[in-house]
Motif scaffolding. Structure first.
Motif, mmCIF file in Angstrom:
data_model
loop_
_atom_site.group_PDB
_atom_site.id
_atom_site.type_symbol
_atom_site.label_atom_id
_atom_site.label_comp_id
_atom_site.label_asym_id
_atom_site.label_seq_id
_atom_site.Cartn_x
_atom_site.Cartn_y
_atom_site.Cartn_z
ATOM 1 N N UNK A 36 15.610 -10.577 31.304
ATOM 2 C CA UNK A 36 16.016 -9.309 31.932
ATOM 3 C C UNK A 36 16.355 -9.526 33.407
ATOM 4 N N UNK A 37 15.528 -10.310 34.086
ATOM 5 C CA UNK A 37 15.803 -10.627 35.500
ATOM 6 C C UNK A 37 17.147 -11.327 35.633
ATOM 7 N N UNK A 38 17.400 -12.282 34.745
ATOM 8 C CA UNK A 38 18.657 -13.036 34.795
ATOM 9 C C UNK A 38 19.849 -12.102 34.628
ATOM 10 N N UNK A 39 19.768 -11.203 33.659
ATOM 11 C CA UNK A 39 20.868 -10.257 33.433
ATOM 12 C C UNK A 39 21.048 -9.342 34.636
ATOM 13 N N UNK A 40 19.960 -8.807 35.150
ATOM 14 C CA UNK A 40 20.050 -7.883 36.280
ATOM 15 C C UNK A 40 20.626 -8.546 37.523
ATOM 16 N N UNK A 41 20.288 -9.819 37.748
ATOM 17 C CA UNK A 41 20.700 -10.494 38.977
ATOM 18 C C UNK A 41 22.030 -11.234 38.871
ATOM 19 N N UNK A 42 22.503 -11.421 37.649
ATOM 20 C CA UNK A 42 23.808 -12.071 37.463
ATOM 21 C C UNK A 42 24.716 -11.198 36.589
ATOM 22 N N UNK A 43 24.544 -9.890 36.700
ATOM 23 C CA UNK A 43 25.227 -8.957 35.823
ATOM 24 C C UNK A 43 26.746 -9.118 35.893
ATOM 25 N N UNK A 44 27.307 -9.173 37.079
ATOM 26 C CA UNK A 44 28.766 -9.259 37.226
ATOM 27 C C UNK A 44 29.314 -10.538 36.613
ATOM 28 N N UNK A 102 16.750 -10.922 23.799
ATOM 29 C CA UNK A 102 18.101 -10.375 23.775
ATOM 30 C C UNK A 102 18.222 -9.256 24.815
ATOM 31 N N UNK A 103 18.318 -9.658 26.073
ATOM 32 C CA UNK A 103 18.464 -8.702 27.172
ATOM 33 C C UNK A 103 19.932 -8.458 27.511
ATOM 34 N N UNK A 104 20.828 -8.866 26.616
ATOM 35 C CA UNK A 104 22.258 -8.850 26.894
ATOM 36 C C UNK A 104 23.006 -7.742 26.148
ATOM 37 N N UNK A 105 22.285 -6.910 25.391
ATOM 38 C CA UNK A 105 22.933 -5.856 24.604
ATOM 39 C C UNK A 105 23.670 -4.869 25.492
ATOM 40 N N UNK A 106 23.039 -4.480 26.601
ATOM 41 C CA UNK A 106 23.654 -3.485 27.476
ATOM 42 C C UNK A 106 24.966 -3.947 28.066
ATOM 43 N N UNK A 107 25.021 -5.219 28.440
ATOM 44 C CA UNK A 107 26.265 -5.763 28.998
ATOM 45 C C UNK A 107 27.339 -5.835 27.919
ATOM 46 N N UNK A 108 26.909 -6.104 26.696
ATOM 47 C CA UNK A 108 27.859 -6.235 25.597
ATOM 48 C C UNK A 108 28.213 -7.680 25.311
#
Length: 323
Positions: A36-44, A102-108
């Motif tokens: 989750x941290x990875x997704x939040x901090x490297x979202x773009x 699987x913290x990547x669902x929101x990004x798609x």
């Protein structure tokens, strides 16, 4: 993972896409805190360039023989190509859930988690312990690893990665995804139509079927594509389809948030609206609570319709551009 990383590094000249290896901590705390941290901090970066997320876990479990894959439907066709080659059979396909980091669902981001477990009869004796009775205990030691099965797992995951990292056109196919949406819409109508007015699902279903027609045309068009600009356009379209459809149809939160870990409603058809319809089916119509739920239902339906509209527009635009 280290062996796969070593082999990829030695053959990096053959890769046309980067492969990032991650070891997550906080797996079962803080809603998969590490990923989750990875997704939040490297979202773009993930949103702009992410092709797929492969979760490598529970490999080589002693006594396991049944392969299951919790994976995004757009990956199913290419996964099965690799599985037939490595396993001589295909895995049982299940829809992605908020499990396995699987913290990547929101990004798609398309998700893949394939593992070997036990047969249904064996699981019944094990009390449903998918990864063995010893999992996450002091008894979870090296003697519980089948080295031959571990090698098979390595070959399988490496095959998945190489397919994603070496194919000029990203091997995603949204026809199975649309088939899932059609099936889920019909299923949810069957469940609730006896107690609720579900006629609003007709419009949704018709739109999904229209998107399937456009996806079929898209798939036919890309078979013989060779020009660089066309390949780039197709790849952007494939990734954007994931970004559009997955947050709407496989998650219940916005693109920048995370579903709770192990969230059971994600196992239901059209999870954004299933929970609402389930509550509505159990209360009286002429109540404030029911009225509030109808408003909530409309807002969630708007998310689904918006995603389908955007997917249709994107596909039409690509067809016009490269045809």
């Amino acid at each position: 993972m280290l062996e796969i990383a070593r082999m990829l590094s030695e053959n990096r000249a053959h890769l046309i896409r980067n492969v990032i290896m991650g070891f997550w901590d906080g797996h079962e705390i803080g809603e998969a805190a590490g990923s989750s941290w990875f997704v939040d901090n490297y979202w773009s970066e993930i949103n702009n360039y992410g092709v797929a997320y492969i979760n490598i876990d529970a490999c080589g479990i002693k006594g396991a023989s049944r392969f299951i894959s919790y994976s995004s439907p757009e990956t199913w066709k290419f996964l099965e190509e690799i599985e037939k080659e490595v396993l001589g059979k295909i895995s049982e396909k299940k829809l992605p859930l908020k499990i396995g980091d699987n913290s990547f669902l929101g990004v798609g981001i398309p998700y893949v988690f394939t593992f070997a477990t036990y047969t249904e009869s064996e699981l019944e004796k094990l009390g449903g312990a998918l990864f063995g009775w010893w999992y996450h205990s002091d008894e979870d030691t090296l003697d519980k690893v089948d080295k031959n099965l571990l090698e098979v797992h390595a070959q399988l995951y490496l095959g998945y990665i190489l397919k994603l990292a070496t194919e000029p056109v990203i091997p995603l196919d949204f026809e199975p995804y649309i088939d899932v949406l059609i099936s889920e819409t019909i299923e949810i109508n069957t469940i609730f139509s006896k107690v609720l007015d579900t006629s609003f699902l007709n419009e949704l279903l018709n739109k999904i079927k229209f998107l399937k027609i456009r996806i079929n045309e898209f798939n036919k068009l890309i078979i013989n594509i060779k020009e660089r600009y066309q390949i780039d356009t197709i790849n952007k379209t494939l990734l954007n389809l994931s970004r559009i459809l997955t947050p709407a149809f496989r998650s219940t939160v916005d693109r920048y948030s995370h579903d709770p870990y192990g969230y059971r409603p994600l196992t239901k058809p059209l999870p954004r609206i299933y929970q609402i319809l389930d509550k509505m089916s159990k209360i009286k119509i002429d109540t404030q609570e029911y009225y509030t739920l109808t408003i909530k239902l409309r807002k969630q339906l708007n998310i689904l319709h918006d995603a389908l509209d955007n997917a249709i527009t994107l596909t039409d635009s690509t067809l016009n551009l490269i045809s």
